[in-house]
Enzyme design. Structure first.
Site, mmCIF file in Angstrom:
data_model
loop_
_atom_site.group_PDB
_atom_site.id
_atom_site.type_symbol
_atom_site.label_atom_id
_atom_site.label_comp_id
_atom_site.label_asym_id
_atom_site.label_seq_id
_atom_site.Cartn_x
_atom_site.Cartn_y
_atom_site.Cartn_z
ATOM 1 N N ASP A 69 0.828 -1.209 0.000
ATOM 2 C CA ASP A 69 0.000 0.000 0.000
ATOM 3 C C ASP A 69 0.861 1.257 0.000
ATOM 4 O OD1 ASP A 69 -2.078 1.765 0.187
ATOM 5 O OD2 ASP A 69 -2.484 1.401 2.302
ATOM 6 N N ASP B 22 -1.954 5.165 -5.239
ATOM 7 C CA ASP B 22 -2.328 4.330 -4.107
ATOM 8 C C ASP B 22 -2.525 2.887 -4.544
ATOM 9 O OD1 ASP B 22 -3.279 3.217 -1.807
ATOM 10 O OD2 ASP B 22 -5.106 4.419 -1.692
#
Length: 1230
Positions: free
Chosen positions: A582, A789
């Site tokens: 992430d 992201d």
């Protein structure tokens, strides 16, 4: 040599007492003569032996100490005893003050046998003696004790105390004496742990007056006494003393670690300043301190402390010691037993944890640990008495812990310094006789210097200038890092006071403040050491599907959609896990075996009991994502990523997860790789994985790269994650083509830190047609901001833009909005070429999104309808667009390369993009798989909602080349939208400082709130607010202000009004027709004399630099001369409007040339700016301008402090004016 006048007193002090009694001729028969005697005795002997003009007068008396125990003196000998008062709870004693034959009593003078019947005595003949128990000064260093002892060669057997439980340190030889004080004036000021020098008559008596036999104990009948003080001897210390002392501590005891020695020195010079505020000494942990090769070795640091400090105690902590030895004083059967912490004030305690082994901490051990922590936290020690509450007594002990781990096993100290030892472990454990001591004269100077620093630390003041600098500095810090707390400021204030005192300065200067910050920054940079690697590493990365359930119809129905995630393999404490990769968060967490939630069942979990390297804590952790949340506790553990091993990585052990769908992916946690300001775990608690990795990579290797493939096969090679090197297949691609990776600077806001990997989005096209994007809601952004992201599957964007996108794509009815699921859907055969552009102006590059990710068959599909790969989300707080996996895997196949700011010497953080998707090939493949698209081509619609938006967009486009740089101009509080915040928040810990809340507080201060109203509920930093109350900031443009409540993570509307509305709309000031209402409000607010025009002083109040300082007066006068068209010496509103626009244009120029985001223009930037204006100046002239317009005082060393915005404008205007004047002069020459 004994003075002649003291011979009688020393030979027979009791005769002297009788003489003093006999010499009292003030009514020999009045009965009060015996009660005046104690004071007269005290004065007589004090004048002889406690003389301020002759400190060595005491040396005439023999000393009572371990080398000269009580049994070495005959009864009645006059001695001195330097001792610590241990027990003040003993009952006072009655004695015969007047004996027969007109003789005095007391001081061990025995009455005649006939006088011993107390029942026949007159009460006026009785006196009262105060009784104490005193012991040798515990933990007193040998050099200190030698200064008060008798020096002779006499040797006596070791004294065996009859009351060993009354000495704090078990097993240490000492003297314990019952003290009798006959002069009770002032005895109430004697307290436990006071160090006192008693002069008295030695004797002995039975411990108990009961009939039963009891042991004899030494007794001292006190004639006079003096409480010890550590007042410094006046001296002028050479500035080099501090440097030499620090170097000696570093080289002898800390393996050459100069920074650790700095912190040790500050600890040694600290003391309690005041308890009212309070200002207490810090506590220090030296972590990562290597273990000794043998358990009987003690740290060299203890020998160093024993040489420097008057009292020093080494406590080698072990479970056995904690469980069995008392640390607190406790009264048992009316007898106060001592404990380790009953020590004189000023004692330095060194706690070692090398002897700690596995085992159980019993109730006594828990009490001991709490007692030590109480000393660190509040500088109090509890005394335990039966049948009553515990009583806390003040103390002043300096606590230093050395531990092998990242932090202490038991204690939380205010400062933690990881040791960086450049020598062998053996040097940290040298025997005392191998200690290299400086000359005796130098050591005496070191000791005096420490005493002087302690005394000066109470007197250090902070000037008004420095106070304002600190306040402004902290405000900027809070703006950059929302997790910054007032506790961090308090910590730095302690450090800066100690640093100033250690430099023998009684004032904190701005220079010392900056040095304190830098010292603390270097300390924090040591957290989370990682193994240095010289070559990059590659980690396994795999794509996994996950089911996401969405409740619809008021929670009755459930809508399933298929998403996916990318997992990376991580070893945590020897346990193997797949966790989500992430780049949109910064924390590492893993599901713990304590998690009982359904969401974390069926996935591999971390077992604390299976690890011997786990360091748990009670620090809570909570993190909210766009979907779902996690909570648990913070810990440290060994974390391995490929070839990189981080020996003490801070992470969270999750005991509760909600809405993260872990079971559907086999995902055991999340590895966040964004910047540290976005972390929920505070920087003061631990360092992020990314910072730990980058801190041990060379500059050229400080990046990570990834490629997100489409296959879920674990053995597939189409996904990769590398650190410090490129994927070999990408290198081959680059070698075989002319393609290059293009790098773009990561965007950050005004004064803000780098929080996420994000770029300004230059544009979005659909089949080559541009779709106009809304202006960014992120402050200072030149255009919409996209966050990269990998933890999000889709592309998420603002409602207005996403609706416009799908309406443009949806010609021929090929798109629809599903009101049940709140998702856009598209025909599965809809073929469109969508591209995002990044870059600056005509240098921007486009990156294609594969059509399969726009018409997303992997999501839910029904009757030929697919989920759209672009969806609405207005909660993307730190940016406008969230560019998830459907963009990242298609646009550049994961080649995103980053360099962390502050690590390299020349670059800010960067994102590098390489497109591996050919748009035409992708479109052909899509049509072959899905069939031909029957719908008409997309028609891009203009979705601008107002002329104002269009103007904003134009302004944004004109400054696209300078996006993210510093606002150099006016500080204006705008209406409407406030700063946005990260996509996840930490509502319980850290309490971020929302810009809108700051705005409310500043508006309240600037509009007279300090005098008329209560402040907003949010006031954590009141004295900073007080400083701003004089800044004349503009009042609120509207009584309704939009702000973000960080504790709820929701956008709210707040109605804010003042009881005095004239602060917003001054009486008689009506907004002129056609005028900007907000600008008029601001103009009216600073027009304090209500004249309708601004004089020089009022205009100066209106104009501020980006660092909150006002424009300097010369610049303001220059602006008045330029815009005062009617020559009144003031600026009317129309003139002010033109001046405002003029300043706004200069803002853009300033931001463009402030390349290093410092808020000032340095020489290189100034040269570049002037060259762009057409002025190519010589180096000498450029230097002259730099020094002339520098924002602060220059010194003989280093560069000037830079040119602020106001002085930059004046410098440029001056250069232009002088050049034009010179050109006119030249034109007049023949």
């Amino acid at each position: 040599m004994v003075a002649v006048h003291a011979i009688n007193e020393i030979a027979d002090p009791r005769k002297v007492i009788q003489r003093i009694y006999d010499d009292d001729d003030d009514n020999r028969l009045d009965g009060q003569r015996v009660h005046r005697l104690p004071a007269a005795v005290t004065k007589h002997f004090s004048d002889l032996f406690l003389r301020a003009d002759d400190p060595r007068a005491l040396d005439q008396l023999p000393s009572l100490d371990v080398s000269h125990p009580p049994e070495s003196y005959t009864c009645g000998t006059l001695v001195r005893f330097r001792a610590m008062i241990q027990d003040t709870s003993l009952q006072n004693e009655m004695y015969l003050a007047k004996l027969s034959n007109d003789r005095c009593g007391g001081w061990g003078i025995q009455p005649p046998h006939d006088d011993r019947n107390f029942n026949v005595f007159d009460p006026d003949s009785l006196g009262t003696a105060s009784i104490f128990w005193a012991v040798s000064v515990p933990a007193e260093s040998p050099w200190r004790a030698a200064g008060f002892s008798r020096l002779d060669s006499t040797s006596f057997p070791v004294h065996q105390s009859s009351q060993p439980h009354k000495f704090p340190i078990p097993g240490v030889p000492h003297i314990g004496v019952r003290i009798k004080i006959y002069d009770n004036a002032g005895v109430e000021n004697l307290h436990s742990t006071d160090v006192v020098t008693f002069v008295g008559i030695a004797s002995s008596e039975s411990l108990s007056m009961e009939d039963a036999p009891s042991p004899e104990v030494p007794v001292l009948h006190v004639l006079c006494y003096q409480v010890d003080s550590a007042s410094p001897t006046p001296a002028n210390f050479d500035p080099s003393v501090r440097e030499h002392l620090t170097k000696w501590i570093s080289s002898e005891a800390l393996g050459g670690d100069d920074d650790a020695a700095e912190w040790v020195l500050l600890q040694l010079t600290s003391k309690v300043h005041t308890r009212a505020i309070p200002l207490l000494p810090p506590s220090l942990t030296i972590s990562r301190f290597p273990l000794p090769s043998s358990t009987d070795l003690i740290p060299t640091l203890s020998h160093v402390f024993a040489e420097l400090m008057p009292q020093h105690l080494l406590i080698p902590l072990s479970l056995d010691l904690l469980n069995k030895s008392p640390f607190l004083p406790e009264s048992k059967e009316e007898d106060l037993h001592s404990g380790y912490l009953q020590l004189p004030t000023g004692t330095t305690i060194l706690l070692t944890e090398s002897a700690l082994q596995e085992g159980k901490l019993l109730e006594t051990g828990i009490t001991s640990v709490r007692a030590i922590q109480d000393v660190m936290n509040s500088q109090t020690v509890e005394y335990i008495f039966p049948f009553s509450s515990k009583f806390s007594f003040h103390t002043d002990l300096s606590m230093i812990i050395v531990t092998e781990g990242r932090k202490s096993a038991f204690f939380q100290t205010s400062v933690n310094v990881p040791l960086r030892c450049s020598s062998t472990t053996a040097s940290l454990y040298k025997p005392k006789d191998e200690l290299s001591l400086p000359p005796a004269e130098t050591m005496a100077i070191y000791r005096s210097y420490i005493v002087a620093c302690k005394a000066l630390s109470e007197k250090v003041q902070i000037t008004e200038e420095t106070s304002k600098h600190i306040q402004d500095d902290f405000v900027r810090r809070r703006q950059q890092d929302k997790s910054a707390t007032p506790d961090e400021l308090i910590h730095l204030m302690k450090v800066v006071r100690l640093l100033a005192a250690s430099r023998l300065q009684d004032e904190v200067t701005i220079d010392v403040w900056e040095q304190a910050k830098e010292l603390d920054r270097r300390r924090q940079a040591r957290y989370g050491e990682a193994t240095l690697i010289t070559q990059g590493t590659q980690l396994s990365l795999r794509r996994v599907p996950r089911k996401v359930k969405t409740l619809i119809d008021d929670g009755v129905s459930v809508y399933d959609s298929e998403e996916f995630a990318y997992l990376v393999n991580v070893d945590i404490g020897g346990q193997d896990f797949w966790v989500t990769f992430d780049t949109g968060s910064s924390d590492l967490w893993v599901v713990s075996s304590g998690c009982a939630e359904p969401d974390c069942q069926g996935v591999p979990v971390y077992s604390p009991s299976a690890s011997s390297t786990l360091h748990s804590s009670s620090i809570l952790f909570r993190l909210f994502y766009l979907l779902g949340s996690v909570q648990g506790t913070v810990a440290t553990e060994i974390v391995t990523l490929g070839a990189i091993q981080i020996v003490s990585q801070t992470l969270a052990l999750a005991n509760e997860t909600n809405g993260l769908y872990l079971r559907t992916t086999g995902n055991s946690g999340i590895l966040g790789l964004s910047f540290s300001p976005a972390a929920a775990i505070r920087p003061t608690t631990g360092t992020t994985v990314l910072d730990n990795i980058f801190s041990h990579l060379g500059e050229s290797d400080r990046f990570f790269a990834f490629k997100l493939g489409r296959s879920s096969d674990l053995n597939a090679t189409n996904s990769s994650f590398t650190i410090g090197k490129l994927d070999p297949s990408i290198v081959d691609t680059l070698n075989g083509t002319a393609q290059q990776i293009t790098y773009y600077p990561v965007f950050k806001t005004l004064w803000g830190p780098y929080d996420y990997w994000k770029l300004p989005v230059l544009g979005l096209t659909i089949n080559g047609l541009p779709l106009s994007l809304s202006a960014s809601l992120v402050p200072d952004a030149p255009s919409a901001i996209g966050i990269f992201d990998t933890g999000t599957t889709l592309i998420l964007g603002p409602t207005l833009d996403v609706n416009a996108f799908w309406e443009s794509v949806g010609t021929g009815g090929s798109t629809r909005y599903n009101a049940q699921t709140n998702l856009w859907e598209v025909r599965c055969d809809r073929a469109v070429d969508v591209r995002f552009a990044f870059g600056q102006g005509d240098k921007g590059r486009e990156y294609a999104v594969h059509p399969e990710d726009i018409s997303w068959a992997e999501g839910a599909q029904e009757d030929g309808w697919c989920m759209g790969g672009v969806q609405i989300n207005d909660g993307v707080n730190s940016g406008d667009w969230l560019l998830g996996d459907v963009f990242l895997r298609a646009s550049h196949d994961a080649n995103v390369y980053v360099v962390h700011q502050g690590v390299t010497s020349s670059n800010p953080p960067l994102i590098g993009l390489l497109s591996l998707t050919d748009p035409q090939t992708a479109l052909t493949d899509f049509q072959n798989a899905r069939g031909l698209d029957p719908a008409p081509p997309p028609l891009v619609l203009d979705r601008r909602r107002s002329e104002q938006w269009t103007n904003d967009a134009k302004i944004a486009s004109t400054v696209s080349a300078v996006g993210g740089f510093l606002l150099g101009g006016l500080i204006v509080v705008p209406g409407g939208h406030a700063s946005r915040y990260p996509k996840h928040i930490n509502p319980e810990f850290g309490k971020p400082w929302p810009a809108a809340e700051l705005r409310r507080s500043l508006l309240w201060a600037g509009s007279g709130g300090l005098e008329h109203t209560q402040p907003p509920s949010w006031t954590p930093f009141k004295y900073a607010l007080h400083a701003y109350s004089h800044a004349h900031l503009c009042p609120s443009p509207s009584s309704n202000m939009s702000y973000y409540d960080s504790s709820l993570g929701a956008h709210r509307s707040h109605s804010h009004s003042h009881s005095h509305s004239h602060h917003h709309h001054p009486s008689g000031h009506v907004t002129p027709v056609g005028a900007d209402p907000q600008l008029w409000q601001y103009f009216s607010a600073v027009d304090t004399n209500r004249s309708g025009a601004l004089n020089v002083n009022e205009l100066q109040h209106a104009l501020h630099n980006g660092n909150w300082t006002r424009f300097d007066l010369d610049t303001v006068k220059m602006l008045v001369n330029m815009f005062d068209t009617n020559r009144t010496g003031t600026i009317g509103f129309n003139e002010f409007s033109r001046l405002w626009q003029y300043i706004a244009e200069w803002q853009r120029v300033f931001k463009h040339f402030d390349r290093d985001h410092s808020g000032t223009i340095e020489r290189r930037e100034l040269s570049e700016a002037l060259r762009n204006f057409g002025y190519d100046l010589s180096t000498s002239l450029l230097t002259l301008i730099e020094y002339k317009y520098a924002s602060g005082t220059t010194t003989a060393y280093g560069s000037p402090p830079g040119i602020t915005f106001d002085r930059f404008v004046r410098a440029c205007v001056t250069v232009k004016t002088l050049t034009e004047a010179f050109q006119r002069f030249i034109s007049l020459l023949p």
